[in-house]
Each structure stands twice: as structure tokens, then as C-alpha cells.
Design a protein around this motif. Structure first.
Motif, PDB file in Angstrom:
ATOM      1  N   GLY A  43      33.290  17.931  26.093  1.00 31.21           N
ATOM      2  CA  GLY A  43      31.461  17.732  25.327  1.00 31.21           C
ATOM      3  C   GLY A  43      30.666  16.789  26.038  1.00 31.21           C
ATOM      4  O   GLY A  43      30.468  15.929  25.239  1.00 31.21           O
ATOM      5  N   PHE A  44      30.808  16.572  27.679  1.00 30.26           N
ATOM      6  CA  PHE A  44      29.768  15.587  28.092  1.00 30.26           C
ATOM      7  C   PHE A  44      28.479  15.754  28.072  1.00 30.26           C
ATOM      8  O   PHE A  44      28.024  17.394  27.870  1.00 30.26           O
ATOM      9  CB  PHE A  44      30.400  15.804  29.654  1.00 30.26           C
ATOM     10  N   PRO A  45      27.760  15.126  26.893  1.00 35.44           N
ATOM     11  CA  PRO A  45      26.629  15.776  27.112  1.00 35.44           C
ATOM     12  C   PRO A  45      25.560  16.016  28.608  1.00 35.44           C
ATOM     13  O   PRO A  45      24.526  15.527  28.937  1.00 35.44           O
ATOM     14  CB  PRO A  45      25.757  14.530  26.270  1.00 35.44           C
ATOM     15  N   CYS A  46      25.719  17.233  28.608  1.00 35.94           N
ATOM     16  CA  CYS A  46      25.038  17.808  30.009  1.00 35.94           C
ATOM     17  C   CYS A  46      23.788  18.696  29.568  1.00 35.94           C
ATOM     18  O   CYS A  46      23.497  19.361  28.353  1.00 35.94           O
ATOM     19  CB  CYS A  46      25.283  19.018  31.072  1.00 35.94           C
ATOM     20  N   LEU A  47      22.424  18.623  30.465  1.00 36.90           N
ATOM     21  CA  LEU A  47      21.404  19.693  29.640  1.00 36.90           C
ATOM     22  C   LEU A  47      20.888  20.384  30.874  1.00 36.90           C
ATOM     23  O   LEU A  47      20.894  19.405  32.257  1.00 36.90           O
ATOM     24  CB  LEU A  47      20.388  18.528  29.273  1.00 36.90           C
ATOM     25  N   THR A  48      20.735  21.364  31.598  1.00 42.11           N
ATOM     26  CA  THR A  48      19.908  22.125  31.940  1.00 42.11           C
ATOM     27  C   THR A  48      18.592  22.173  32.015  1.00 42.11           C
ATOM     28  O   THR A  48      18.308  22.819  31.365  1.00 42.11           O
ATOM     29  CB  THR A  48      20.973  23.532  32.625  1.00 42.11           C
ATOM     30  N   THR A  49      18.057  22.713  33.666  1.00 46.68           N
ATOM     31  CA  THR A  49      16.663  23.462  33.391  1.00 46.68           C
ATOM     32  C   THR A  49      16.655  23.547  34.456  1.00 46.68           C
ATOM     33  O   THR A  49      16.983  23.862  35.505  1.00 46.68           O
ATOM     34  CB  THR A  49      15.396  21.687  33.839  1.00 46.68           C
ATOM     35  N   ARG A  50      15.546  25.356  34.704  1.00 42.67           N
ATOM     36  CA  ARG A  50      15.225  26.195  35.525  1.00 42.67           C
ATOM     37  C   ARG A  50      14.031  26.228  35.954  1.00 42.67           C
ATOM     38  O   ARG A  50      13.374  26.500  34.506  1.00 42.67           O
ATOM     39  CB  ARG A  50      15.824  26.891  35.123  1.00 42.67           C
ATOM     40  N   CYS A  51      13.258  25.810  36.585  1.00 39.24           N
ATOM     41  CA  CYS A  51      11.992  25.859  36.953  1.00 39.24           C
ATOM     42  C   CYS A  51      11.847  26.436  37.837  1.00 39.24           C
ATOM     43  O   CYS A  51      12.582  26.763  38.835  1.00 39.24           O
ATOM     44  CB  CYS A  51      11.412  24.439  37.389  1.00 39.24           C
ATOM     45  N   GLY A  72       7.591  20.970  22.812  1.00 42.61           N
ATOM     46  CA  GLY A  72       5.522  19.680  22.787  1.00 42.61           C
ATOM     47  C   GLY A  72       5.734  19.617  24.019  1.00 42.61           C
ATOM     48  O   GLY A  72       4.107  19.101  24.245  1.00 42.61           O
ATOM     49  N   TRP A  73       6.439  20.529  24.943  1.00 43.01           N
ATOM     50  CA  TRP A  73       5.699  20.198  26.682  1.00 43.01           C
ATOM     51  C   TRP A  73       4.549  20.908  27.045  1.00 43.01           C
ATOM     52  O   TRP A  73       4.969  22.046  26.335  1.00 43.01           O
ATOM     53  CB  TRP A  73       7.071  19.973  27.866  1.00 43.01           C
ATOM     54  N   GLU A  74       3.255  21.017  27.700  1.00 40.53           N
ATOM     55  CA  GLU A  74       2.749  21.221  27.653  1.00 40.53           C
ATOM     56  C   GLU A  74       2.367  21.558  29.777  1.00 40.53           C
ATOM     57  O   GLU A  74       1.810  20.432  29.968  1.00 40.53           O
ATOM     58  CB  GLU A  74       1.421  21.154  27.750  1.00 40.53           C
ATOM     59  N   LEU A  95      11.330  15.358  32.366  1.00 38.67           N
ATOM     60  CA  LEU A  95      11.071  13.657  30.527  1.00 38.67           C
ATOM     61  C   LEU A  95      11.572  14.222  29.885  1.00 38.67           C
ATOM     62  O   LEU A  95      11.777  13.508  28.596  1.00 38.67           O
ATOM     63  CB  LEU A  95       9.481  13.072  31.588  1.00 38.67           C
ATOM     64  N   ALA A  96      10.911  15.450  29.344  1.00 38.97           N
ATOM     65  CA  ALA A  96      10.765  15.815  28.308  1.00 38.97           C
ATOM     66  C   ALA A  96      12.156  16.288  27.770  1.00 38.97           C
ATOM     67  O   ALA A  96      12.766  15.722  26.049  1.00 38.97           O
ATOM     68  CB  ALA A  96       9.470  17.049  27.687  1.00 38.97           C
ATOM     69  N   ASP A 112       4.087  18.773  36.628  1.00 34.67           N
ATOM     70  CA  ASP A 112       4.292  18.966  35.530  1.00 34.67           C
ATOM     71  C   ASP A 112       6.418  19.032  35.366  1.00 34.67           C
ATOM     72  O   ASP A 112       6.340  19.097  34.450  1.00 34.67           O
ATOM     73  CB  ASP A 112       3.218  20.435  35.423  1.00 34.67           C
ATOM     74  N   HIS A 113       6.206  19.739  36.141  1.00 36.58           N
ATOM     75  CA  HIS A 113       8.034  19.916  36.612  1.00 36.58           C
ATOM     76  C   HIS A 113       8.079  18.599  36.151  1.00 36.58           C
ATOM     77  O   HIS A 113       9.214  18.804  35.392  1.00 36.58           O
ATOM     78  CB  HIS A 113       8.439  20.405  37.661  1.00 36.58           C
TER      79      HIS A 113
END
Ligand code: NAD
Ligand code: TDX
Length: 336
Positions: free
Chosen positions: A169-177, A292-294, A227-228, A221-222
Motif C-alpha cells: 500500500g505504499f503510495p507510488c506513482l509512475t511516469t513513462r515519458c 490538465g497537463w499540456e 510535477l502535475a 514539458d516533461h
């Protein structure tokens, strides 16, 4: 005010992200970086003395070093950039990739969880999805199918992050750019390598037929996308980040030559990269609609600004192209 631990902040994207965080204000930032060949504190010279910023030299794969940073600074948020990041180096030797990208990520997850971190943002890549044919785009539900030792090690780290969320339940998020370009990128990557070679009148080594496609995004932009996700993303989710700018490599190289006023005779087609992925393209619908990211930059304008930056920062370029860089360059290109 949150205290944010940024790993790999002396690298290309991490240094741009730290600059963005400090410009935004309201955060304290600790930069943990081992200063490998790719890490350069000169990339942060303009913010080094800001009161909200601290640098710690340390290796994410060394648990005692990571524990010491958490004990001293008690961050509540981690944004994890530190990695071995260059595909060609992973073809030459994959061991550092497994150590830092896989082992280092697990150490960081363990120590962050033990210290009650509230949000862990893992910065990953579209290369975990493998290669596309002529059509289609990567979405967050595209199956993971990495093809290089680099992307396999990043996939390993993505799966460890996923497991930390599901198991603990560790609060992780992943981005793939997708592929980044802009100031402070180490000149082993396509765009800065071609700019600096062209400025020196050296040949521009295009792999294979130059028709492989990459989907380009300007580095800031990445960073605004990360940040978002850090501020508004949902725990356990993956967010693709991409700038909708697909180009064949040969097109990018010819555009750079045009911007630099150099002739196409500098182009040399060399032996292809082993296992070279044909095409990447990111579907960025989720981050745009949910957060809402652009992206704010067009490829044409930001590429021109990038060329100008490399032209005006000869001292930075000279210092990163040290003896070690020349050794790598010879090993990678001389026999092609
Ligand atoms: P980079 O190679 O420029 O920087 C990596 C940084 O990590 C360096 O400062 C290096 O010193 C540090 N580092 C390496 N091993 C370390 C260790 N064991 N402990 C602590 N620090 C260590 O990389 P980049 O291009 O800025 O990429 C940053 C992240 O973004 C990576 O995770 C990469 O996979 C990801 N990414 C990059 C791109 C791109 O186009 N460059 C695209 C998508 C995702
Ligand atoms: O000399 C070269 N000649 C050439 O034709 C180099 C260095 C690259 N290329 C080609 C290979 C790729 O098709 O240009 C394209 C881009 O190459 P890189 O800049 O090495 O990037 P890539 O392999 O696409 O991976 C990048 O994007 C995703 C980053 O390095 C990764 O860290 C990121 O995850």
C-alpha cells in the motif's frame, strides 16, 4: 511546505526538474546523486546556493547511504530520476543498469517506506513498452515488452514500484515519458551528440537507415508533467508523458544541420544499434484529461532554442566531454 528528495538531480532531466521546483517555491529540495559520468553539478550552478536546496553525494544502491540521507533530511516526497539511462551503454555492459535501476530502486522503495514517505514518484520511460510498427501509440495499458538491457532494467524498476503499491500500500506513482531534448543533456544522446559533432565539423553517425522514429518532448514539458503527477496524480497509477512530435532520426539530423548552417555531407550512415526499436509514440490522453497537463513547447521552436543553448554553453560542453567521454566515444563509434 514539503521536503522533496530528488534522486539523480545532477543529471539532465533531474537538474531541469530541480530548477522548476525551486522556481515554483514552497518546497525544500534535497538532491541525492552519485555523480556518475552523467551527473554534473555544473548543471545546477545557478541554484546551488539557494536556501531551499541541498546536495548529498550518494549511491541509491547503497542502503546505508540512502538511510543516512533520510535520517538527516526526513523527506516526505521522493521523485526518483537516478538511473543508468543510455541504451548504447547497456548494450556494451548491462551490469550497472541492473545495479542502479533495479537494485537501487528497491533500496529506495524500502527506505522510503520505512521512513513514512507520503508520495513516491518513479520516473520511467516509454521504452518499457517495446517497439511499435508503422501505426498505433503506447497507452498506459500497452503490455510491457522491453527490448534492450536498459529498458529491461527500467521495466524491472517499474514492476518493483507496482509491487510496493500492491503489496504494501505504499503510495507510488509512475511516469513513462518519450525522448527528451533540451539544455544540459549529456552528448551521448542523439540531439546533443549531433549538435556538438556538427559544430566541430565531425561526422554525424546515423544508425541503420535513419528511419527509426522517436517521439520528442522538450525537457521542461516533461518536468511540468512530473510535477502535475506529483501534485495531483492518483496513487498506484501510471501516467504516460509525451509531446506529440514523432520524427524519423534522419529528419531530426537534417533539421539540426539546417539550424547550424552545416551541409548534409557530414551525415554518415553507420552499423545499426543491435535490437534497435523501430518506433515509439506516446498517447498522452490520460495525463491531459485527468491532470490538465499540456506540453507548452513546439518541436521547431524548442529545437532551435536547444541548438542556441549548446552554442552558448561551450564551457559546460567542454567539461562533460572529458577523457572518459572520449574513451566511450571511441569504443561506441570507431569500429562502426
Ligand atoms: P542522466 O543519465 O542524464 O542522469 C542520471 C543521473 O542519475 C546522473 O546525475 C547520475 O549521476 C545519477 N545516478 C546514476 N546512478 C546513480 C546511483 N547509483 N545513485 C545515485 N545517482 C545515480 O539521465 P536523464 O536523461 O536525466 O534521465 C533521468 C530519468 O528519466 C531516468 O530514470 C531515465 O530512465 C528517465 N527517462 C529519460 C528519458 C530521456 O529521454 N532522457 C526519457 C524518459 C525517461
Ligand atoms: O549516434 C547516434 N546515432 C543514432 O542514429 C545515437 C546516439 C542515436 N541514434 C538513434 C538511436 C535512436 O533511434 O537516435 C535515436 C535516439 O537515440 P538516443 O538519444 O540514444 O535515445 P533512445 O535510445 O531513443 O532512448 C532515449 O529515450 C528514452 C533515452 O536515452 C532514454 O533514457 C529514454 O528512456
Amino acid at each position: 511546505m514539503s521536503k522533496i528528495l530528488v534522486t539523480g538531480g545532477a543529471g539532465f532531466i533531474g537538474s531541469n526538474f530541480i530548477r522548476l521546483l525551486l522556481q515554483r517555491g514552497g518546497h525544500q529540495v534535497v538532491n541525492l546523486d552519485a555523480l556518475t559520468y552523467a551527473g554534473n553539478l555544473e548543471s545546477l550552478a545557478d541554484v546551488a546556493n539557494e536556501p531551499g536546496y541541498a546536495f548529498v553525494k550518494g549511491d541509491i544502491a547503497e542502503r546505508d547511504q540512502v538511510e543516512a540521507v533520510f535520517a538527516a533530511h526526513r523527506p516526505s516526497v521522493v521523485v526518483h530520476f537516478a538511473a543508468e539511462s543510455h541504451v548504447d551503454r547497456s548494450v556494451l555492459d548491462a551490469s550497472a543498469f541492473v545495479r542502479t535501476n533495479v537494485m537501487g530502486t528497491q533500496v529506495l522503495l524500502d527506505v522510503a517506506r520505512a521512513n513514512g514517505v507520503e508520495r513516491f514518484v518513479h520516473v520511467s520511460t516509454d521504452e518499457v513498452y517495446g517497439s511499435l510498427g508503422a501505426t498505433g501509440k503506447f497507452t498506459e495499458s500497452t503490455p510491457l515488452a522491453p527490448n534492450s538491457p536498459y529498458s529491461a532494467s527500467k521495466t524491472g524498476s517499474d514492476l518493483l514500484v507496482r509491487a510496493a503499491f500492491h503489496t504494501h500500500g505504499f503510495p507510488c506513482l509512475t511516469t513513462r515519458c518519450s525522448n527528451n531534448y533540451g539544455p544540459f543533456q549529456f552528448p551521448e544522446k542523439l540531439i546533443p551528440l549531433m549538435i556538438l559533432n556538427a559544430l566541430d565539423g565531425k561526422s554525424l553517425p546515423v544508425y541503420g537507415d535513419g528511419k527509426n522514429v522517436r517521439d520528442w518532448i522538450y525537457v521542461t514539458d516533461h518536468c511540468s508533467g512530473i510535477l502535475a503527477v506529483m501534485e495531483r496524480g492518483r496513487d498506484g497509477e501510471v501516467y504516460n508523458i509525451g509531446g506529440n512530435a514523432e520524427k524519423q532520426n534522419i529528419e531530426v539530423v537534417k533539421t539540426l544541420l539546417g539550424l547550424l548552417g552545416k551541409g548534409e555531407e557530414l551525415i554518415t550512415f553507420v552499423k545499426d544499434r543491435p535490437g534497435h526499436d523501430l518506433r515509439y509514440a506516446i498517447d498522452n490522453t490520460k495525463i491531459r484529461s485527468e491532470l490538465g497537463w499540456e506540453p507548452a513547447h513546439s518541436f521547431d521552436t524548442a529545437l532551435r532554442e536547444t541548438v542556441d543553448w549548446y552554442r552558448s554553453n561551450a564551457a559546460w560542453c567542454g567539461s562533460v566531454r572529458s577523457g572518459a567521454y572520449r574513451d566511450y566515444y571511441a569504443r561506441q563509434y570507431d569500429a562502426r
